[in-house]
Write an enzyme that holds these catalytic residues in place. Structure first.
Site, PDB file in Angstrom:
ATOM      1  N   GLY A  47       0.841  -1.194   0.000  1.00 44.50           N
ATOM      2  CA  GLY A  47       0.000   0.000   0.000  1.00 44.50           C
ATOM      3  C   GLY A  47       0.870   1.236   0.000  1.00 44.50           C
ATOM      4  O   GLY A  47       2.082   1.145   0.155  1.00 44.50           O
ATOM      5  N   LYS A  48       0.212   2.366  -0.182  1.00 39.91           N
ATOM      6  CA  LYS A  48       0.989   3.588  -0.074  1.00 39.91           C
ATOM      7  C   LYS A  48       0.136   4.665   0.589  1.00 39.91           C
ATOM      8  O   LYS A  48      -1.095   4.637   0.515  1.00 39.91           O
ATOM      9  CB  LYS A  48       1.539   4.044  -1.422  1.00 39.91           C
ATOM     10  CG  LYS A  48       0.543   4.470  -2.458  1.00 39.91           C
ATOM     11  CD  LYS A  48       1.332   4.861  -3.709  1.00 39.91           C
ATOM     12  CE  LYS A  48       0.523   5.228  -4.935  1.00 39.91           C
ATOM     13  NZ  LYS A  48      -0.865   5.145  -4.948  1.00 39.91           N
ATOM     14  N   LYS A  50       0.327   8.994   2.225  1.00 42.00           N
ATOM     15  CA  LYS A  50       0.767  10.331   1.830  1.00 42.00           C
ATOM     16  C   LYS A  50       2.294  10.406   1.870  1.00 42.00           C
ATOM     17  O   LYS A  50       2.936  10.991   1.017  1.00 42.00           O
ATOM     18  CB  LYS A  50       0.150  11.338   2.808  1.00 42.00           C
ATOM     19  CG  LYS A  50       0.115  12.761   2.285  1.00 42.00           C
ATOM     20  CD  LYS A  50      -0.709  13.652   3.198  1.00 42.00           C
ATOM     21  CE  LYS A  50      -0.471  15.123   2.852  1.00 42.00           C
ATOM     22  NZ  LYS A  50      -0.879  15.994   3.966  1.00 42.00           N
ATOM     23  N   GLY A  52       4.521   7.598   2.408  1.00 38.86           N
ATOM     24  CA  GLY A  52       5.361   6.407   2.351  1.00 38.86           C
ATOM     25  C   GLY A  52       4.694   5.261   1.619  1.00 38.86           C
ATOM     26  O   GLY A  52       3.519   5.332   1.282  1.00 38.86           O
ATOM     27  N   ARG A  53       5.518   4.263   1.367  1.00 36.58           N
ATOM     28  CA  ARG A  53       4.999   3.032   0.756  1.00 36.58           C
ATOM     29  C   ARG A  53       5.349   1.894   1.694  1.00 36.58           C
ATOM     30  O   ARG A  53       6.325   1.969   2.422  1.00 36.58           O
ATOM     31  CB  ARG A  53       5.699   2.785  -0.586  1.00 36.58           C
ATOM     32  CG  ARG A  53       5.281   3.741  -1.664  1.00 36.58           C
ATOM     33  CD  ARG A  53       6.166   3.580  -2.902  1.00 36.58           C
ATOM     34  NE  ARG A  53       5.752   4.525  -3.930  1.00 36.58           N
ATOM     35  CZ  ARG A  53       4.748   4.289  -4.762  1.00 36.58           C
ATOM     36  NH1 ARG A  53       4.109   3.130  -4.693  1.00 36.58           N
ATOM     37  NH2 ARG A  53       4.383   5.189  -5.662  1.00 36.58           N
ATOM     38  N   VAL A  54       4.547   0.828   1.628  1.00 35.90           N
ATOM     39  CA  VAL A  54       4.825  -0.311   2.496  1.00 35.90           C
ATOM     40  C   VAL A  54       4.904  -1.582   1.646  1.00 35.90           C
ATOM     41  O   VAL A  54       4.143  -1.735   0.687  1.00 35.90           O
ATOM     42  CB  VAL A  54       3.752  -0.394   3.610  1.00 35.90           C
ATOM     43  CG1 VAL A  54       2.398  -0.790   3.082  1.00 35.90           C
ATOM     44  CG2 VAL A  54       4.195  -1.308   4.707  1.00 35.90           C
ATOM     45  N   ASP A 163      -5.788   9.999  16.307  1.00 37.08           N
ATOM     46  CA  ASP A 163      -6.151   9.923  14.886  1.00 37.08           C
ATOM     47  C   ASP A 163      -6.842   8.604  14.575  1.00 37.08           C
ATOM     48  O   ASP A 163      -6.520   7.923  13.610  1.00 37.08           O
ATOM     49  CB  ASP A 163      -4.894  10.085  14.021  1.00 37.08           C
ATOM     50  CG  ASP A 163      -5.259  10.431  12.574  1.00 37.08           C
ATOM     51  OD1 ASP A 163      -4.389  10.312  11.694  1.00 37.08           O
ATOM     52  OD2 ASP A 163      -6.435  10.782  12.338  1.00 37.08           O
ATOM     53  N   LYS A 165      -9.385   6.364  13.067  1.00 41.71           N
ATOM     54  CA  LYS A 165     -10.363   6.373  11.966  1.00 41.71           C
ATOM     55  C   LYS A 165     -10.121   5.095  11.171  1.00 41.71           C
ATOM     56  O   LYS A 165      -9.040   4.490  11.273  1.00 41.71           O
ATOM     57  CB  LYS A 165     -10.183   7.615  11.090  1.00 41.71           C
ATOM     58  CG  LYS A 165      -8.792   7.811  10.539  1.00 41.71           C
ATOM     59  CD  LYS A 165      -8.663   9.153   9.822  1.00 41.71           C
ATOM     60  CE  LYS A 165      -7.234   9.351   9.342  1.00 41.71           C
ATOM     61  NZ  LYS A 165      -7.009  10.677   8.768  1.00 41.71           N
ATOM     62  N   ASN A 168      -6.782   4.209   9.551  1.00 38.96           N
ATOM     63  CA  ASN A 168      -5.585   3.900  10.343  1.00 38.96           C
ATOM     64  C   ASN A 168      -5.686   2.568  11.053  1.00 38.96           C
ATOM     65  O   ASN A 168      -4.953   2.313  12.009  1.00 38.96           O
ATOM     66  CB  ASN A 168      -5.351   5.006  11.378  1.00 38.96           C
ATOM     67  CG  ASN A 168      -4.792   6.241  10.718  1.00 38.96           C
ATOM     68  OD1 ASN A 168      -4.238   6.163   9.623  1.00 38.96           O
ATOM     69  ND2 ASN A 168      -4.971   7.381  11.348  1.00 38.96           N
ATOM     70  N   ASP A 181      -0.390   3.536  12.624  1.00 37.60           N
ATOM     71  CA  ASP A 181      -0.139   4.946  12.282  1.00 37.60           C
ATOM     72  C   ASP A 181      -0.207   5.857  13.500  1.00 37.60           C
ATOM     73  O   ASP A 181      -1.179   6.580  13.710  1.00 37.60           O
ATOM     74  CB  ASP A 181      -1.129   5.437  11.228  1.00 37.60           C
ATOM     75  CG  ASP A 181      -0.577   6.734  10.601  1.00 37.60           C
ATOM     76  OD1 ASP A 181      -1.266   7.365   9.810  1.00 37.60           O
ATOM     77  OD2 ASP A 181       0.556   7.107  10.954  1.00 37.60           O
ATOM     78  N   THR A 199      -9.456  14.522   7.065  1.00 38.60           N
ATOM     79  CA  THR A 199     -10.856  14.649   7.429  1.00 38.60           C
ATOM     80  C   THR A 199     -11.028  15.185   8.852  1.00 38.60           C
ATOM     81  O   THR A 199     -10.264  14.874   9.747  1.00 38.60           O
ATOM     82  CB  THR A 199     -11.573  13.281   7.325  1.00 38.60           C
ATOM     83  OG1 THR A 199     -12.875  13.462   7.871  1.00 38.60           O
ATOM     84  CG2 THR A 199     -10.858  12.209   8.134  1.00 38.60           C
TER      85      THR A 199
HETATM   86  C1  MPY Z   1       2.513   3.334   3.779  1.00 41.91           C
HETATM   87  C2  MPY Z   1       1.150   2.832   3.909  1.00 41.91           C
HETATM   88  C3  MPY Z   1       0.464   3.475   5.082  1.00 41.91           C
HETATM   89  C4  MPY Z   1       0.330   4.870   5.142  1.00 41.91           C
HETATM   90  C5  MPY Z   1      -0.359   5.457   6.212  1.00 41.91           C
HETATM   91  C6  MPY Z   1      -0.924   4.688   7.217  1.00 41.91           C
HETATM   92  C7  MPY Z   1      -0.782   3.289   7.177  1.00 41.91           C
HETATM   93  C8  MPY Z   1      -1.405   2.465   8.278  1.00 41.91           C
HETATM   94  C9  MPY Z   1      -2.740   1.985   7.855  1.00 41.91           C
HETATM   95  C10 MPY Z   1      -0.081   2.687   6.120  1.00 41.91           C
HETATM   96  N1  MPY Z   1       0.067   1.276   6.066  1.00 41.91           N
HETATM   97  C11 MPY Z   1       0.966   0.658   6.898  1.00 41.91           C
HETATM   98  O1  MPY Z   1       1.695   1.294   7.642  1.00 41.91           O
HETATM   99  N2  MPY Z   1       0.951  -0.740   6.878  1.00 41.91           N
HETATM  100  C12 MPY Z   1       1.645  -1.497   7.786  1.00 41.91           C
HETATM  101  C13 MPY Z   1       1.355  -2.809   7.517  1.00 41.91           C
HETATM  102  C14 MPY Z   1       0.493  -2.869   6.426  1.00 41.91           C
HETATM  103  C15 MPY Z   1       0.258  -1.568   6.041  1.00 41.91           C
HETATM  104  C16 MPY Z   1       0.203  -4.235   6.221  1.00 41.91           C
HETATM  105  N3  MPY Z   1      -0.574  -4.882   5.329  1.00 41.91           N
HETATM  106  C17 MPY Z   1      -1.187  -4.311   4.265  1.00 41.91           C
HETATM  107  O2  MPY Z   1      -1.126  -3.116   3.953  1.00 41.91           O
HETATM  108  C18 MPY Z   1      -2.003  -5.219   3.401  1.00 41.91           C
HETATM  109  C19 MPY Z   1      -2.715  -4.665   2.341  1.00 41.91           C
HETATM  110  C20 MPY Z   1      -3.505  -5.499   1.532  1.00 41.91           C
HETATM  111  C21 MPY Z   1      -3.599  -6.878   1.780  1.00 41.91           C
HETATM  112  N4  MPY Z   1      -4.379  -7.716   0.952  1.00 41.91           N
HETATM  113  C22 MPY Z   1      -5.386  -7.020   0.146  1.00 41.91           C
HETATM  114  C23 MPY Z   1      -6.052  -7.976  -0.827  1.00 41.91           C
HETATM  115  N5  MPY Z   1      -6.590  -9.161  -0.125  1.00 41.91           N
HETATM  116  C24 MPY Z   1      -7.270 -10.047  -1.068  1.00 41.91           C
HETATM  117  C25 MPY Z   1      -5.501  -9.876   0.571  1.00 41.91           C
HETATM  118  C26 MPY Z   1      -4.834  -8.966   1.596  1.00 41.91           C
HETATM  119  C27 MPY Z   1      -2.873  -7.408   2.853  1.00 41.91           C
HETATM  120  C28 MPY Z   1      -2.081  -6.591   3.653  1.00 41.91           C
HETATM  121  N6  MPY Z   1       0.873  -4.899   7.186  1.00 41.91           N
HETATM  122  N7  MPY Z   1       1.557  -4.049   7.957  1.00 41.91           N
END
Ligand code: MPY
Length: 309
Positions: A47-48, A50, A52-54, A163, A165, A168, A181, A199
């Site tokens: 995912g990504k 604002k 970063g990317r993960v 935060d 919601k 997060n 987050d 929001t």
């Molecule tokens: C950089 C991204 C970001 C920005 C801001 C806030 C946040 C927290 C939510 C994050 N994410 C973050 O930190 N993240 C820390 C993480 C994390 C995100 C994560 N998993 C996933 O993002 C994910 C996405 C889709 C997924 N599939 C989708 C399709 N399905 C059929 C199978 C399962 C399975 C896992 N594990 N630790």
């Protein structure tokens, strides 16, 4: 990559294997505390956001599956959020709770900061909510019970998340909630300095009052947001959703209506959380014994079976 990373179907046994391996990553003293990029095989992007990317990654030595969040220093400087990232690292690395996404470690190179995070196998909660439109009461109630448990743990450490919601919150491989987050989290009590963006829907009245510096607030702000979250899980939209100006006005008066399809017990809990006076909001202990929570909290396979149905 030599061997392709597991597809989501095999991910579960990988996760199981890795959970055994997880001791080697973070618990054993022999494992170096300092991490570097070469230690990881990088897999698919998860995912990504604002800033970063993960990515799904595997730590080479232990086979441990985790999520690597990559933040670019120049973007953080432009967004004036370096301090928040430092705080996120400091706060989240000291937290250990099944409903809080764990931060195992961090490292940086000249351009980027890397956070080694717990992998949440079922992704972003808000995508589940959008897809399902709204959650059945038993699912919403179990999620809120897990959130209350995470908040009770945070507040005992005088940490305010600030935060809360759906965006997060992540979902673990067993369907459990993972609050993440901590970029906006602080130690209570606090008065905000950094400008907010995003929001307003989840902000409590005491945080949107015109900026008199002495409007200190405390961890009760998370109780208000928990009320907004409960409402959104059951109704499919936030209680004060409107134009930004109207949203602020409606929050300041707690002006919302709860649709008739919401059960009386759920309505009661929402009304006890969305209270203007922070001190009058139902405390976390009483949430865990509230009829709406107790009625749906079943342990063991009944809950799991229901998940499959
Ligand atoms: C950089 C991204 C970001 C920005 C801001 C806030 C946040 C927290 C939510 C994050 N994410 C973050 O930190 N993240 C820390 C993480 C994390 C995100 C994560 N998993 C996933 O993002 C994910 C996405 C889709 C997924 N599939 C989708 C399709 N399905 C059929 C199978 C399962 C399975 C896992 N594990 N630790």
């Amino acid at each position: 990559i030599r061997k392709p990373l597991p597809s989501s179907s095999r991910a579960s046994e990988e996760v199981a294997h890795a959970e055994r391996a997880s001791i080697t990553l973070v618990e054993q003293p022999s494992v170096p505390k300092q991490f570097h990029l070469g230690m990881f095989e990088i897999g698919r992007p998860l995912g990504k956001g604002k800033f970063g990317r993960v990515y799904l990654v595997r730590e080479r030595m232990s086979g441990f599956i985790c999520a690597l969040k990559v933040l670019h220093k120049n973007e953080l400087q432009q967004g004036r959020v370096e301090k928040q990232v430092r705080r996120e690292i400091e706060i989240q690395s000291n937290l250990r709770h099944p409903n809080i996404l764990q931060l195992f470690g961090h490292f940086h190179d000249s351009k980027r900061i890397f956070l080694i995070l717990e992998f949440a196998g079922k992704g972003e909660l808000y995508k589940h909510l959008r897809r399902e439109n709204r959650f059945p009461e038993w699912k919403a109630s179990q999620y809120i019970a897990q959130m209350a448990s995470a908040l009770k743990y945070l507040h005992r450490k005088h940490v305010i998340h600030r935060d809360i919601k759906p965006e997060n919150i992540l979902v673990g491989v067993h369907g459990e909630i993972k609050l993440s987050d901590f970029g906006w989290s602080v130690h209570a009590p606090n008065s905000r300095r950094q400008t907010m963006c995003g929001t307003l829907d989840y902000l409590p009245p005491e945080m949107i009052k015109p900026g008199s510096t002495d409007n200190y607030y405390n961890e009760k702000v998370d109780l208000w947001s928990l009320g907004v979250l409960t409402y959104e899980f059951l109704v499919g939209e936030a209680p004060f959703e409107d134009t930004p100006v109207m949203t602020q006005r409606r929050i300041a008066k707690a002006d919302m209506s709860i649709p008739s399809f919401v059960s009386p017990e759920a309505r009661d809990l929402i009304k006890r959380l969305l209270v203007l006076d922070p001190e009058k909001r139902i405390p976390l202990d009483q949430i865990q014994t509230h009829p709406w929570i107790v009625k749906h909290c079943v342990k063991g396979e009944r809950a799991a079976n229901r998940e499959k149905s």
